[in-house]
Design an enzyme around this catalytic site. Structure first.
Site, PDB file in Angstrom:
ATOM      1  N   ASP A 306       0.875  -1.159   0.000  1.00 24.53           N
ATOM      2  CA  ASP A 306       0.000   0.000   0.000  1.00 24.53           C
ATOM      3  C   ASP A 306       0.919   1.217   0.000  1.00 24.53           C
ATOM      4  O   ASP A 306       2.104   1.095   0.309  1.00 24.53           O
ATOM      5  CB  ASP A 306      -0.851  -0.085   1.275  1.00 24.53           C
ATOM      6  CG  ASP A 306      -1.507   1.221   1.626  1.00 24.53           C
ATOM      7  OD1 ASP A 306      -2.224   1.749   0.770  1.00 24.53           O
ATOM      8  OD2 ASP A 306      -1.311   1.703   2.759  1.00 24.53           O
ATOM      9  N   ASP A 510      -1.927  -0.647   5.889  1.00 24.03           N
ATOM     10  CA  ASP A 510      -2.218  -0.069   7.198  1.00 24.03           C
ATOM     11  C   ASP A 510      -3.665   0.361   7.359  1.00 24.03           C
ATOM     12  O   ASP A 510      -4.154   0.502   8.466  1.00 24.03           O
ATOM     13  CB  ASP A 510      -1.335   1.167   7.420  1.00 24.03           C
ATOM     14  CG  ASP A 510      -1.706   2.299   6.483  1.00 24.03           C
ATOM     15  OD1 ASP A 510      -2.090   2.012   5.324  1.00 24.03           O
ATOM     16  OD2 ASP A 510      -1.641   3.476   6.892  1.00 24.03           O
TER      17      ASP A 510
END
Ligand code: ADP
Ligand code: MG
Length: 615
Positions: A306, A510
């Site tokens: 990410d 996250d």
């Protein structure tokens, strides 16, 4: 001393006395005979009891084989060897227990080092309470040398804090007002007052313990395979031993086969290695949920990352604030944005609310909050009921907000380096905020290392952010391919596609928007500090301190564990097979068989303990 230990001692002493007195002619033969015979019988009973107990619960254990072997020895008049065989088996079992304990010691130590008390300030008084009873928001005082009992933020004081218990890094770091501190870490110098943010099982240390405990319970597939073999092994050996007896009429050969073939080492080969590795990883800030995860880690060839908060620091700076509406100043734009972001956990939200607070702006609490993962946020206030929308262009489209040429210009100019967030009220675009983020310092180095040294073939970035920033960050961090403007479901879908093409995929992220992808990947890895609750709960592995350099470590631990397990299994099986062949030829006595059998198990344990040392 347990009964078993007492019996072990008793039959060993009786047996040894019998053997010595017989060898040196110290006592009449009848007395030495009774000494040796009673020792062997006691040994038989001690092992036989265990075998019966196992049979009672329908487990055809190796103790059954051992019992038959000892019985056969006694029947052939070999009393002293019968004693020694039992001594080796029971004594060896105790040694294995000891080694097994050593490999779970890393885990035990975690539990033992849990902080026991907390000093809270209540009504101006310092009182000692149990850490799990501290309330969120209460002030906790931590004095030099003490362990921090709860997660919190420093409100007063400065201290050197040793975070070795959660990161493995033993150099203390200086922390001061406004920085977060974690339970289980130690204040080395200075005293601090902290505002509690999480306690007990919700705290960083609590989570480490509960994850590591869970990890021990669930078996890895390879472990189940070993157990399965062991289950068929025992009846098979019984058959081989009986055949040997039928062909040779030699009870002692059969006894030797039974003893040498016990699959102790095989049964130990996997759990010892897995427990050692999970414990070792936990000490270094890598939480691995279970053995299955560890096993899969060794096969990863594709890494999906990410962007915001994972590859970048996620500590955004506001680069620019722009108003597109004559009635709104940039500060008012910021204020509106802060109001909408007040309930969001996204790194953007944190940056915006923080800057607004620093500027002394009033941030009212919204009545209605709606979160659109990968797009932005929307609130409505009861007093006027109009929606305020903060997010990217796709969110604006969703709410039918027109992007004015003015705004389009702004986007073109700022989106190269920054992420631009738009703010609209009802259907009117009011302003924009441009945010900048930096890659983590070790991102490029770590990702390069993963490909050079850890067998990762491709690294792909999947993000909800715009194309320009995405490509910029990707090229800064040696990322092979980057796909931008993805919704949470798109991220998961991309991973599914890669899996269908035969890749074994790890995903690290996250955010809330990463959760579906983390679940979809073969291995989901969450950032422990900046990560949202849902990402951490979905993930199979948590990097406690957000340290990307733990990724190569993780892969190394996974690969080495599997190598060691395979060595263990090969070794254990080879010794068993060679041993059976030699015993059935009468080349190994029951006594030698028991020595070989026990060394086999201990070598497997020692080999597994090497895993405690991987750094
Ligand atoms: P990444 O996938 O890189 O972690 P996110 O998916 O979290 O990024 O965000 C994707 C995009 O969605 C952001 O670039 C932003 O435009 C928008 N967005 C997400 N959450 C918010 C928020 N709380 N406020 C404003 N915009 C947001
Ligand atoms: Mg993110």
């Amino acid at each position: 001393m347990s009964l078993k230990q007492f019996l072990l001692l008793l039959f060993t002493v009786l047996g040894l006395t019998g053997w010595l007195t017989a060898t040196f002619n110290l006592l009449p033969p009848t007395v030495t005979f009774y000494l040796q015979f009673s020792s062997a019988t006691l040994a038989l009973l001690t092992i036989g009891y265990g075998a019966l107990k196992a049979l009672y619960t329908r487990i055809f254990s190796m103790d059954v084989l051992a019992t038959i072997a000892i019985f056969a020895s006694i029947f052939s008049g070999e009393y002293f060897p019968a004693t020694i065989v039992a001594l080796m088996l029971i004594g060896g079992e105790m040694l294995e227990d000891y080694a097994q304990q050593k490999s779970s010691k890393a885990i035990q130590k975690l539990v033992e080092e849990q902080p026991q008390t907390a000093t809270v300030l209540r009504n101006g008084q310092e009182i000692q309470v149990k850490p799990q009873t501290v309330q969120i928001g209460e002030t906790v005082l931590v004095k030099p040398g003490a362990k921090i009992p709860v997660d919190g933020i420093i409100q007063k004081g400065t201290a050197y804090i040793n975070q070795a218990s959660i990161t493995g890094e033993s150099l203390p770091t200086e922390k001061t007002i406004g920085t977060p501190v974690y339970s289980g870490t130690t204040v080395q110098q200075g005293a601090i007052y902290i505002t509690t943010t999480a306690v007990g099982e919700e705290s960083t240390y609590g989570k480490i313990i509960s994850m590591v405990k869970d990890a021990k319970e669930k078996k890895a597939p390879i472990e189940r395979t070993a157990d399965k073999y062991a289950k068929y092994f025992t009846p098979l050996i019984l058959l081989i031993g009986l055949t040997v007896f039928a062909l040779t009429q030699d009870l002692l050969r059969m006894a030797a086969v039974f003893i040498i073939a016990c699959p102790c080492a095989l049964i130990l080969s996997t759990p010892a290695a897995i427990v050692a590795s999970i414990g070792n990883a936990a000490k270094q800030g890598i939480l691995i949920r279970n053995g299955e995860t560890l096993e899969k880690t060794s096969k990863i060839d594709t890494l999906i990352v990410d962007k915001t908060g994972t590859i970048t620091k996620g500590q955004l700076e506001i680069a620019d604030i722009q108003s597109f509406h004559p009635k709104y100043t940039p500060n008012q734009i910021l204020q509106l944005a802060a109001e909408t972001e007040k309930c969001s956990e996204h790194p953007f939200a944190k940056a915006i609310t923080k800057t607004a607070q620093q500027k002394g702006l009033q941030i009212p609490h919204p009545d209605n909050f709606e979160h659109h993962p990968g797009l932005g946020v929307c609130i409505t206030n009861n007093n006027d009921g109009t929606p305020i929308i903060t997010g990217n262009t796709r969110l604006m489209q969703k709410y039918n907000v027109q992007i004015t040429p003015n705004a389009q210009n702004y986007l073109t100019n700022h989106e190269n380096k920054n992420t631009v967030i738009l703010i609209a009220k009802q259907q009117t675009l009011l302003g924009a905020i441009s945010l900048s983020d930096q890659p983590r310092e070790n991102a490029k180095h770590t990702l390069t290392q993963l490909k050079k040294e850890n067998g990762i073939k491709q690294i792909i970035m999947l993000t909800g952010d715009n194309k320009h920033v995405t490509n910029n960050i990707a090229s800064l961090c040696a990322i092979d391919k980057a796909i931008a403007e993805l919704m949470p479901a798109d991220k998961a879908h991309k991973i599914q596609t890669l899996k269908n093409q035969g890749s074994t995929v790890a995903m690290i992220g996250d955010g809330i928007n990463d959760a579906p992808a983390l679940a979809q990947a073969d291995i989901g890895i969450a950032m422990g500090l900046s990560g949202t609750e849902i990402a951490i709960e979905t993930a199979d592995i948590v990097l406690v301190t957000d340290d990307l350099s733990n990724l190569p470590k993780l892969l190394k631990i996974g690969k080495t564990t599997m190598t060691i397990i395979k060595q263990n299994i090969t070794f254990a099986l080879a010794i068993n097979i060679i041993g059976i062949a030699l015993s059935s030829q009468g080349l190994i006595t029951p006594l030698m068989a028991s020595i070989i059998h026990e060394s086999n198990a201990l070598i497997v344990m020692a080999n597994s303990l090497r895993l405690l040392k991987i750094r």
